[in-house]
Design an enzyme around this catalytic site. Structure first.
Site, PDB file in Angstrom:
ATOM      1  N   SER A 101      26.536  26.743  22.558  1.00  0.00           N
ATOM      2  CA  SER A 101      26.273  26.829  23.997  1.00  0.00           C
ATOM      3  C   SER A 101      25.444  28.068  24.307  1.00  0.00           C
ATOM      4  O   SER A 101      25.574  29.105  23.633  1.00  0.00           O
ATOM      5  CB  SER A 101      27.619  26.930  24.722  1.00  0.00           C
ATOM      6  OG  SER A 101      27.439  27.296  26.063  1.00  0.00           O
TER       7      SER A 101
ATOM      8  N   TYR B 227      36.348  30.844  26.012  1.00  0.00           N
ATOM      9  CA  TYR B 227      35.597  29.654  25.602  1.00  0.00           C
ATOM     10  C   TYR B 227      34.308  30.067  24.886  1.00  0.00           C
ATOM     11  O   TYR B 227      34.000  29.587  23.783  1.00  0.00           O
ATOM     12  CB  TYR B 227      35.265  28.764  26.814  1.00  0.00           C
ATOM     13  CG  TYR B 227      34.194  27.754  26.498  1.00  0.00           C
ATOM     14  CD1 TYR B 227      34.481  26.652  25.705  1.00  0.00           C
ATOM     15  CD2 TYR B 227      32.881  27.928  26.944  1.00  0.00           C
ATOM     16  CE1 TYR B 227      33.486  25.745  25.365  1.00  0.00           C
ATOM     17  CE2 TYR B 227      31.886  27.030  26.616  1.00  0.00           C
ATOM     18  CZ  TYR B 227      32.185  25.934  25.819  1.00  0.00           C
ATOM     19  OH  TYR B 227      31.206  25.048  25.476  1.00  0.00           O
TER      20      TYR B 227
ATOM     21  N   LYS C  64      32.795  29.636  20.791  1.00  0.00           N
ATOM     22  CA  LYS C  64      31.488  29.107  20.347  1.00  0.00           C
ATOM     23  C   LYS C  64      30.801  30.132  19.451  1.00  0.00           C
ATOM     24  O   LYS C  64      30.246  29.795  18.402  1.00  0.00           O
ATOM     25  CB  LYS C  64      30.607  28.784  21.571  1.00  0.00           C
ATOM     26  CG  LYS C  64      31.097  27.583  22.347  1.00  0.00           C
ATOM     27  CD  LYS C  64      30.968  26.310  21.535  1.00  0.00           C
ATOM     28  CE  LYS C  64      31.786  25.174  22.062  1.00  0.00           C
ATOM     29  NZ  LYS C  64      31.850  24.018  21.194  1.00  0.00           N
TER      30      LYS C  64
HETATM   31  P1  NAD Z   1      33.990  16.561  26.464  1.00  0.00           P
HETATM   32  O1  NAD Z   1      35.280  17.245  26.797  1.00  0.00           O
HETATM   33  O2  NAD Z   1      33.540  15.439  27.307  1.00  0.00           O
HETATM   34  O3  NAD Z   1      34.015  16.079  24.943  1.00  0.00           O
HETATM   35  C1  NAD Z   1      34.752  16.747  23.954  1.00  0.00           C
HETATM   36  C2  NAD Z   1      35.585  15.699  23.219  1.00  0.00           C
HETATM   37  O4  NAD Z   1      36.333  16.358  22.188  1.00  0.00           O
HETATM   38  C3  NAD Z   1      36.586  15.002  24.114  1.00  0.00           C
HETATM   39  O5  NAD Z   1      36.451  13.608  23.950  1.00  0.00           O
HETATM   40  C4  NAD Z   1      37.943  15.491  23.631  1.00  0.00           C
HETATM   41  O6  NAD Z   1      38.944  14.496  23.775  1.00  0.00           O
HETATM   42  C5  NAD Z   1      37.638  15.815  22.180  1.00  0.00           C
HETATM   43  N1  NAD Z   1      38.501  16.837  21.544  1.00  0.00           N
HETATM   44  C6  NAD Z   1      38.767  18.100  21.964  1.00  0.00           C
HETATM   45  N2  NAD Z   1      39.541  18.728  21.070  1.00  0.00           N
HETATM   46  C7  NAD Z   1      39.763  17.847  20.068  1.00  0.00           C
HETATM   47  C8  NAD Z   1      40.469  17.908  18.836  1.00  0.00           C
HETATM   48  N3  NAD Z   1      41.130  19.004  18.456  1.00  0.00           N
HETATM   49  N4  NAD Z   1      40.474  16.808  18.032  1.00  0.00           N
HETATM   50  C9  NAD Z   1      39.808  15.682  18.389  1.00  0.00           C
HETATM   51  N5  NAD Z   1      39.126  15.564  19.544  1.00  0.00           N
HETATM   52  C10 NAD Z   1      39.099  16.639  20.355  1.00  0.00           C
HETATM   53  O7  NAD Z   1      32.878  17.706  26.416  1.00  0.00           O
HETATM   54  P2  NAD Z   1      31.302  17.572  26.282  1.00  0.00           P
HETATM   55  O8  NAD Z   1      30.702  18.053  27.555  1.00  0.00           O
HETATM   56  O9  NAD Z   1      30.937  16.257  25.752  1.00  0.00           O
HETATM   57  O10 NAD Z   1      31.039  18.696  25.205  1.00  0.00           O
HETATM   58  C11 NAD Z   1      30.922  18.414  23.817  1.00  0.00           C
HETATM   59  C12 NAD Z   1      30.767  19.721  23.064  1.00  0.00           C
HETATM   60  O11 NAD Z   1      29.624  20.418  23.560  1.00  0.00           O
HETATM   61  C13 NAD Z   1      31.951  20.678  23.243  1.00  0.00           C
HETATM   62  O12 NAD Z   1      32.169  21.354  22.025  1.00  0.00           O
HETATM   63  C14 NAD Z   1      31.450  21.650  24.284  1.00  0.00           C
HETATM   64  O13 NAD Z   1      32.067  22.905  24.183  1.00  0.00           O
HETATM   65  C15 NAD Z   1      29.972  21.727  23.948  1.00  0.00           C
HETATM   66  N6  NAD Z   1      29.121  22.127  25.086  1.00  0.00           N
HETATM   67  C16 NAD Z   1      29.223  21.440  26.268  1.00  0.00           C
HETATM   68  C17 NAD Z   1      28.448  21.834  27.345  1.00  0.00           C
HETATM   69  C18 NAD Z   1      28.564  21.153  28.680  1.00  0.00           C
HETATM   70  O14 NAD Z   1      28.160  21.746  29.683  1.00  0.00           O
HETATM   71  N7  NAD Z   1      29.077  19.935  28.760  1.00  0.00           N
HETATM   72  C19 NAD Z   1      27.554  22.905  27.202  1.00  0.00           C
HETATM   73  C20 NAD Z   1      27.471  23.568  25.970  1.00  0.00           C
HETATM   74  C21 NAD Z   1      28.270  23.160  24.916  1.00  0.00           C
HETATM   75  C1  WQD Z   2      26.112  26.150  37.870  1.00  0.00           C
HETATM   76  C2  WQD Z   2      25.955  26.864  39.204  1.00  0.00           C
HETATM   77  C3  WQD Z   2      27.986  27.764  40.114  1.00  0.00           C
HETATM   78  C4  WQD Z   2      30.026  24.124  41.327  1.00  0.00           C
HETATM   79  C5  WQD Z   2      29.002  26.137  32.570  1.00  0.00           C
HETATM   80  C6  WQD Z   2      29.681  26.945  31.498  1.00  0.00           C
HETATM   81  C7  WQD Z   2      28.786  27.066  30.304  1.00  0.00           C
HETATM   82  C8  WQD Z   2      28.297  25.693  29.834  1.00  0.00           C
HETATM   83  C9  WQD Z   2      27.763  24.860  30.940  1.00  0.00           C
HETATM   84  C10 WQD Z   2      29.665  24.867  28.060  1.00  0.00           C
HETATM   85  C11 WQD Z   2      26.766  28.174  39.302  1.00  0.00           C
HETATM   86  C12 WQD Z   2      27.375  26.747  41.044  1.00  0.00           C
HETATM   87  C13 WQD Z   2      29.130  25.030  40.799  1.00  0.00           C
HETATM   88  C14 WQD Z   2      30.126  23.992  42.751  1.00  0.00           C
HETATM   89  C15 WQD Z   2      28.423  25.668  42.995  1.00  0.00           C
HETATM   90  N1  WQD Z   2      29.362  24.927  29.273  1.00  0.00           N
HETATM   91  N2  WQD Z   2      28.342  25.793  41.614  1.00  0.00           N
HETATM   92  N3  WQD Z   2      29.303  24.771  43.525  1.00  0.00           N
HETATM   93  O1  WQD Z   2      28.418  28.052  34.977  1.00  0.00           O
HETATM   94  O2  WQD Z   2      25.990  27.616  34.355  1.00  0.00           O
HETATM   95  O3  WQD Z   2      27.785  26.770  32.917  1.00  0.00           O
HETATM   96  O4  WQD Z   2      28.682  24.853  32.038  1.00  0.00           O
HETATM   97  O5  WQD Z   2      29.260  25.521  27.136  1.00  0.00           O
HETATM   98  O6  WQD Z   2      29.515  27.731  29.317  1.00  0.00           O
HETATM   99  O7  WQD Z   2      29.978  28.240  32.016  1.00  0.00           O
HETATM  100  O8  WQD Z   2      27.399  25.697  35.092  1.00  0.00           O
HETATM  101  O9  WQD Z   2      27.628  23.739  36.568  1.00  0.00           O
HETATM  102  O10 WQD Z   2      29.571  25.352  36.381  1.00  0.00           O
HETATM  103  O11 WQD Z   2      27.511  26.061  37.576  1.00  0.00           O
HETATM  104  O12 WQD Z   2      27.719  26.351  43.727  1.00  0.00           O
HETATM  105  O13 WQD Z   2      30.932  23.215  43.284  1.00  0.00           O
HETATM  106  O14 WQD Z   2      26.470  26.028  40.250  1.00  0.00           O
HETATM  107  O15 WQD Z   2      28.596  28.829  40.808  1.00  0.00           O
HETATM  108  O16 WQD Z   2      26.006  29.078  40.045  1.00  0.00           O
HETATM  109  P1  WQD Z   2      27.394  27.150  34.406  1.00  0.00           P
HETATM  110  P2  WQD Z   2      28.094  25.127  36.403  1.00  0.00           P
END
Ligand code: NAD
Ligand code: WQD
Length: 342
Positions: free
Chosen positions: A128, A153, A157
């Protein structure tokens, strides 16, 4: 395309995993999914089949469980792994840090150990942009310092990146790709799969989408006094289909190679919260009325990627803009106002 691969997706029932499963199948690969369903539900599986054309093999297991994961690797031929499984809610990680460290680190280490035991050589990891912490200079480049994360979190990562990098240093046959995602939004353009968070969404897009259907009463914009063009935070939103396709390219890149390479996966463009709400209003055909609220703790003003390394080495570039991200999110949300049937 490289040869047809049989790819294990940990967390493949989740938001990004389900879209990647579909894109892998569309590219001719086979998919095996391991998911505990802690943050997803099994009703996504028939929809993956509907879009990808094949039923993914599914293991309802916790990836932290060494015995269950060992059984999976004994039963299935696996050419490569994409490790999505993890907990991802930032405020929850602050209140339950041990749960996050246990789940996100044990799953990574257990996976690497079982891959080693079964001779599986290639892994792509969901990292991330949060690993960069707060930086003075934008855009973010892969060689900037990481690890000064502001929440548990983010630390999981960063630590997983360190673990994977060290494992690849020690094993000259292991090939690893760390993908640092920026802000994934959107949905498959069919509207059949999308993001379905449990409870009240923390992230902007799922919240805006639920507000647009009437499922949420009020929309708050957190902070309007940031040093940005309109005072609201700027993020590098990326369409989840572009992100899914980056995984297909990452596999093409790493299979047959060794070492560990890291890539930013973003568009390189920053959009403000107000610009996103305006684009979503156009997509759903109604004006979304919001109120300004205080800043959200821990938010940084601006964050966007330099994605040029991914273009250079993976041959990948985001193709879908903000309008498309909002249109596809709206198609998913309006067709499935309560998400998947639980
Ligand atoms: P998500 O929660 O929709 O998907 C994660 C999946 O992993 C879920 O289906 C959950 O049930 C499963 N899971 C969690 N722990 C588990 C375990 N111990 N064993 C088996 N299954 C398990 O999240 P996502 O948005 O699809 O994210 C996928 C990956 O990408 C995550 O590692 C997340 O941290 C990373 N990521 C997400 C974002 C984002 O904004 N969505 C941004 C950067 C990184
Ligand atoms: C974006 C902007 C909020 C909701 C997060 C995680 C990051 C990554 C992606 C996994 C911010 C604003 C939000 C609302 C708002 N995940 N906001 N009203 O914080 O950039 O990233 O998700 O790795 O680790 O921190 O994304 O979508 O939460 O927020 O104004 O109801 O929207 O304050 O400025 P962020 P976000």
């Amino acid at each position: 395309m490289s040869n047809k691969l049989r790819v294990l997706l940990t967390g493949g029932c989740g938001y990004i995993g389900s879209h990647t499963a579909v894109e892998l199948m569309r590219a001719g690969h086979e998919v095996v999914i391991a998911d505990s369903l802690v943050n997803s539900c099994a009703s996504v599986l028939p929809r993956i089949e509907e879009l990808g054309g094949e039923k993914p093999v599914f293991y309802n297991i916790d990836v932290c469980d060494p015995v269950k994961l060992d059984e999976l690797f004994s039963n299935e031929r696996i050419d490569a792994v994409i490790h999505f499984a993890g907990l991802k809610c930032v405020p929850e990680s602050v209140s339950m840090p041990l749960l996050y460290y246990r789940n996100n680190l044990d799953s990574t280490m257990n996976l690497l150990e079982r891959m080693r035991d079964h001779g599986v050589k290639y892994v792509v990891f969901s990292s991330s942009a949060t690993v960069y912490g707060e930086q003075d200079v934008m855009p973010l480049k892969e060689d900037m310092p990481t690890g000064a994360c502001t929440n548990p979190y983010g630390m999981t990562k960063h630590m997983s990146e360190v673990i994977i990098r060290d494992a690849a240093k020690a094993d000259p046959t292991l090939g690893a790709v760390l993908l640092r995602y920026f802000n994934p939004i959107g949905a498959d353009e069919s509207g059949r799969i999308g993001e379905d968070p449990l409870g009240i969404p923390n992230n902007l897009l799922p919240y805006v989408a639920q507000f647009a259907t009437g499922r949420r009463e009020k929309l708050f914009v957190n902070g309007n006094d940031y040093p940005t063009r309109d005072g609201t935070c700027v993020r590098d939103f990326i369409h989840v289909t572009d992100l899914a396709l980056a995984h297909v390219k990452a596999l093409d890149y790493i299979v047959g190679k060794a070492g560990c390479e890291v890539f930013n996966i973003g568009t390189g463009n920053g959009y403000s919260v107000l610009e996103v709400i305006a684009a979503f209003s156009r997509a759903c055909g109604k004006v979304l009325k919001f109120e300004f609220a205080p800043r959200r703790a821990g938010d940084i003003p601006t964050c966007y990627a330099d994605p040029s390394k991914a273009e250079r080495l993976l041959g990948w570039k985001a193709e879908r803009g903000l309008e498309k991200m909002c249109e596809d999110t709206w198609r998913w949300q309006s067709n499935n106002p309560m998400g998947y049937e639980k």
